[in-house]
Design a protein around this motif. Sequence first.
Motif, PDB file in Angstrom:
ATOM      1  N   ASN A   1       0.828  -1.211   0.000  1.00  0.00           N
ATOM      2  CA  ASN A   1       0.000   0.000   0.000  1.00  0.00           C
ATOM      3  C   ASN A   1       0.864   1.264   0.000  1.00  0.00           C
ATOM      4  OD1 ASN A   1       1.017  -0.014   2.577  1.00  0.00           O
ATOM      5  ND2 ASN A   1      -0.951   0.045   3.617  1.00  0.00           N
ATOM      6  N   GLY A   2       2.141   1.103  -0.320  1.00  0.00           N
ATOM      7  CA  GLY A   2       3.049   2.246  -0.362  1.00  0.00           C
ATOM      8  C   GLY A   2       3.807   2.470   0.924  1.00  0.00           C
ATOM      9  N   ARG A   3       3.378   1.840   1.988  1.00  0.00           N
ATOM     10  CA  ARG A   3       4.013   2.006   3.302  1.00  0.00           C
ATOM     11  C   ARG A   3       5.196   1.032   3.430  1.00  0.00           C
ATOM     12  NH1 ARG A   3       2.322   3.906   8.435  1.00  0.00           N
ATOM     13  NH2 ARG A   3       3.388   2.826  10.116  1.00  0.00           N
ATOM     14  N   CYS A   4       6.297   1.541   3.940  1.00  0.00           N
ATOM     15  CA  CYS A   4       7.479   0.697   4.153  1.00  0.00           C
ATOM     16  C   CYS A   4       7.175  -0.356   5.225  1.00  0.00           C
ATOM     17  CB  CYS A   4       8.666   1.548   4.589  1.00  0.00           C
ATOM     18  SG  CYS A   4      10.166   0.566   4.865  1.00  0.00           S
ATOM     19  N   VAL A   5       7.588  -1.571   4.959  1.00  0.00           N
ATOM     20  CA  VAL A   5       7.361  -2.663   5.916  1.00  0.00           C
ATOM     21  C   VAL A   5       8.130  -2.444   7.212  1.00  0.00           C
ATOM     22  CG1 VAL A   5       6.811  -4.367   4.137  1.00  0.00           C
ATOM     23  CG2 VAL A   5       9.186  -4.118   4.915  1.00  0.00           C
ATOM     24  N   HIS A   6       9.116  -1.567   7.197  1.00  0.00           N
ATOM     25  CA  HIS A   6       9.948  -1.315   8.377  1.00  0.00           C
ATOM     26  C   HIS A   6       9.546  -0.062   9.151  1.00  0.00           C
ATOM     27  CE1 HIS A   6      12.515  -4.631   7.358  1.00  0.00           C
ATOM     28  NE2 HIS A   6      12.651  -4.138   6.142  1.00  0.00           N
ATOM     29  N   LEU A   7       8.456   0.579   8.758  1.00  0.00           N
ATOM     30  CA  LEU A   7       7.987   1.762   9.478  1.00  0.00           C
ATOM     31  C   LEU A   7       7.085   1.312  10.618  1.00  0.00           C
ATOM     32  CD1 LEU A   7       7.877   4.881   9.589  1.00  0.00           C
ATOM     33  CD2 LEU A   7       5.817   4.740   8.171  1.00  0.00           C
ATOM     34  N   SER A   8       7.477   1.640  11.827  1.00  0.00           N
ATOM     35  CA  SER A   8       6.696   1.240  12.996  1.00  0.00           C
ATOM     36  C   SER A   8       5.479   2.138  13.155  1.00  0.00           C
ATOM     37  CB  SER A   8       7.559   1.307  14.257  1.00  0.00           C
ATOM     38  OG  SER A   8       7.856   2.647  14.577  1.00  0.00           O
ATOM     39  N   GLU A   9       4.594   1.778  14.053  1.00  0.00           N
ATOM     40  CA  GLU A   9       3.384   2.558  14.292  1.00  0.00           C
ATOM     41  C   GLU A   9       3.681   3.970  14.814  1.00  0.00           C
ATOM     42  OE1 GLU A   9       0.260   1.818  13.386  1.00  0.00           O
ATOM     43  OE2 GLU A   9       1.194   0.065  12.451  1.00  0.00           O
ATOM     44  N   ASN A  10       4.843   4.158  15.450  1.00  0.00           N
ATOM     45  CA  ASN A  10       5.204   5.490  15.953  1.00  0.00           C
ATOM     46  C   ASN A  10       6.123   6.237  14.975  1.00  0.00           C
ATOM     47  OD1 ASN A  10       7.448   3.951  16.392  1.00  0.00           O
ATOM     48  ND2 ASN A  10       7.731   4.526  18.527  1.00  0.00           N
ATOM     49  N   ASN A  11       6.075   5.831  13.698  1.00  0.00           N
ATOM     50  CA  ASN A  11       6.820   6.477  12.605  1.00  0.00           C
ATOM     51  C   ASN A  11       8.332   6.398  12.751  1.00  0.00           C
ATOM     52  OD1 ASN A  11       4.617   7.169  11.036  1.00  0.00           O
ATOM     53  ND2 ASN A  11       4.329   9.101  12.096  1.00  0.00           N
ATOM     54  N   LEU A  12       8.821   5.376  13.388  1.00  0.00           N
ATOM     55  CA  LEU A  12      10.268   5.164  13.474  1.00  0.00           C
ATOM     56  C   LEU A  12      10.661   3.993  12.587  1.00  0.00           C
ATOM     57  CD1 LEU A  12      10.853   5.622  17.306  1.00  0.00           C
ATOM     58  CD2 LEU A  12      11.195   7.287  15.478  1.00  0.00           C
ATOM     59  N   CYS A  13      11.837   4.069  12.026  1.00  0.00           N
ATOM     60  CA  CYS A  13      12.346   3.015  11.160  1.00  0.00           C
ATOM     61  C   CYS A  13      12.906   1.882  12.017  1.00  0.00           C
ATOM     62  CB  CYS A  13      13.439   3.568  10.254  1.00  0.00           C
ATOM     63  SG  CYS A  13      14.158   2.329   9.162  1.00  0.00           S
ATOM     64  N   GLU A  14      12.391   0.693  11.792  1.00  0.00           N
ATOM     65  CA  GLU A  14      12.840  -0.460  12.567  1.00  0.00           C
ATOM     66  C   GLU A  14      14.228  -0.938  12.154  1.00  0.00           C
ATOM     67  OE1 GLU A  14       9.514  -3.045  11.817  1.00  0.00           O
ATOM     68  OE2 GLU A  14       8.423  -2.272  13.554  1.00  0.00           O
ATOM     69  N   ILE A  15      14.725  -0.482  11.000  1.00  0.00           N
ATOM     70  CA  ILE A  15      16.061  -0.867  10.531  1.00  0.00           C
ATOM     71  C   ILE A  15      16.932   0.376  10.326  1.00  0.00           C
ATOM     72  CG2 ILE A  15      15.294  -3.036   9.493  1.00  0.00           C
ATOM     73  CD1 ILE A  15      15.521  -1.556   6.729  1.00  0.00           C
ATOM     74  N   TYR A  16      16.702   1.383  11.124  1.00  0.00           N
ATOM     75  CA  TYR A  16      17.337   2.691  10.934  1.00  0.00           C
ATOM     76  C   TYR A  16      18.855   2.595  10.730  1.00  0.00           C
ATOM     77  CZ  TYR A  16      18.506   7.591  11.526  1.00  0.00           C
ATOM     78  OH  TYR A  16      18.972   8.855  11.319  1.00  0.00           O
ATOM     79  N   LEU A  17      19.547   1.851  11.546  1.00  0.00           N
ATOM     80  CA  LEU A  17      21.006   1.767  11.428  1.00  0.00           C
ATOM     81  C   LEU A  17      21.453   1.023  10.178  1.00  0.00           C
ATOM     82  CD1 LEU A  17      21.980   1.173  15.156  1.00  0.00           C
ATOM     83  CD2 LEU A  17      22.050   3.310  13.853  1.00  0.00           C
ATOM     84  N   ASP A  18      20.566   0.204   9.610  1.00  0.00           N
ATOM     85  CA  ASP A  18      20.888  -0.566   8.405  1.00  0.00           C
ATOM     86  C   ASP A  18      19.975  -0.202   7.233  1.00  0.00           C
ATOM     87  OD1 ASP A  18      22.959  -2.170   9.579  1.00  0.00           O
ATOM     88  OD2 ASP A  18      21.385  -3.277  10.636  1.00  0.00           O
ATOM     89  N   ARG A  19      19.355   0.969   7.276  1.00  0.00           N
ATOM     90  CA  ARG A  19      18.426   1.369   6.224  1.00  0.00           C
ATOM     91  C   ARG A  19      19.156   1.534   4.894  1.00  0.00           C
ATOM     92  NH1 ARG A  19      19.988   5.743   9.123  1.00  0.00           N
ATOM     93  NH2 ARG A  19      20.100   7.800   8.157  1.00  0.00           N
ATOM     94  N   PRO A  20      18.428   1.415   3.796  1.00  0.00           N
ATOM     95  CA  PRO A  20      19.048   1.605   2.471  1.00  0.00           C
ATOM     96  C   PRO A  20      19.626   3.014   2.337  1.00  0.00           C
ATOM     97  CG  PRO A  20      16.833   0.679   2.265  1.00  0.00           C
ATOM     98  CD  PRO A  20      17.006   1.077   3.701  1.00  0.00           C
ATOM     99  N   ASP A  21      20.649   3.134   1.529  1.00  0.00           N
ATOM    100  CA  ASP A  21      21.284   4.440   1.310  1.00  0.00           C
ATOM    101  C   ASP A  21      20.274   5.496   0.888  1.00  0.00           C
ATOM    102  OD1 ASP A  21      23.802   3.507   1.989  1.00  0.00           O
ATOM    103  OD2 ASP A  21      24.387   3.119  -0.090  1.00  0.00           O
ATOM    104  N   ILE A  22      19.318   5.122   0.054  1.00  0.00           N
ATOM    105  CA  ILE A  22      18.353   6.101  -0.449  1.00  0.00           C
ATOM    106  C   ILE A  22      17.489   6.688   0.669  1.00  0.00           C
ATOM    107  CG2 ILE A  22      16.486   4.490  -1.025  1.00  0.00           C
ATOM    108  CD1 ILE A  22      16.231   6.188  -3.674  1.00  0.00           C
ATOM    109  N   CYS A  23      17.431   6.028   1.799  1.00  0.00           N
ATOM    110  CA  CYS A  23      16.676   6.516   2.957  1.00  0.00           C
ATOM    111  C   CYS A  23      17.532   7.369   3.888  1.00  0.00           C
ATOM    112  CB  CYS A  23      16.112   5.339   3.753  1.00  0.00           C
ATOM    113  SG  CYS A  23      14.970   4.314   2.829  1.00  0.00           S
TER     114      CYS A  23
END
Length: 87
Positions: A28-50
């Motif tokens: 639905n366009g939402r990142c699978v790693h975006l938590s309910e509180n709008n934090l990235c669950e893979i922040y330290l290993d996120r893709p370069d484009i992020c």
Amino acid sequence: MMFACDRCGICCQHIDLIPQLKEFDSGNGRCVHLSENNLCEIYLDRPDICNVERMYELFFKGNISEEEYVRQNKMGCSELKNKYHNN
């Protein structure tokens, strides 16, 4: 670099607009790693484009000043907020 993200999550809720993030789209366009509180669950290993800072170092450093790059990112962020908060 001083790109101040306010963690609104709008960019992570519309990744279907970014071909490089296709594998992270929940359908639905939402990142699978975006938590309910709008934090990235893979922040330290996120893709370069992020990663605004990483993208500057990899692709823009030789072509644009850091200040202009941050300004353009802030402008893009504002445009996304206007587009999706006004719907």
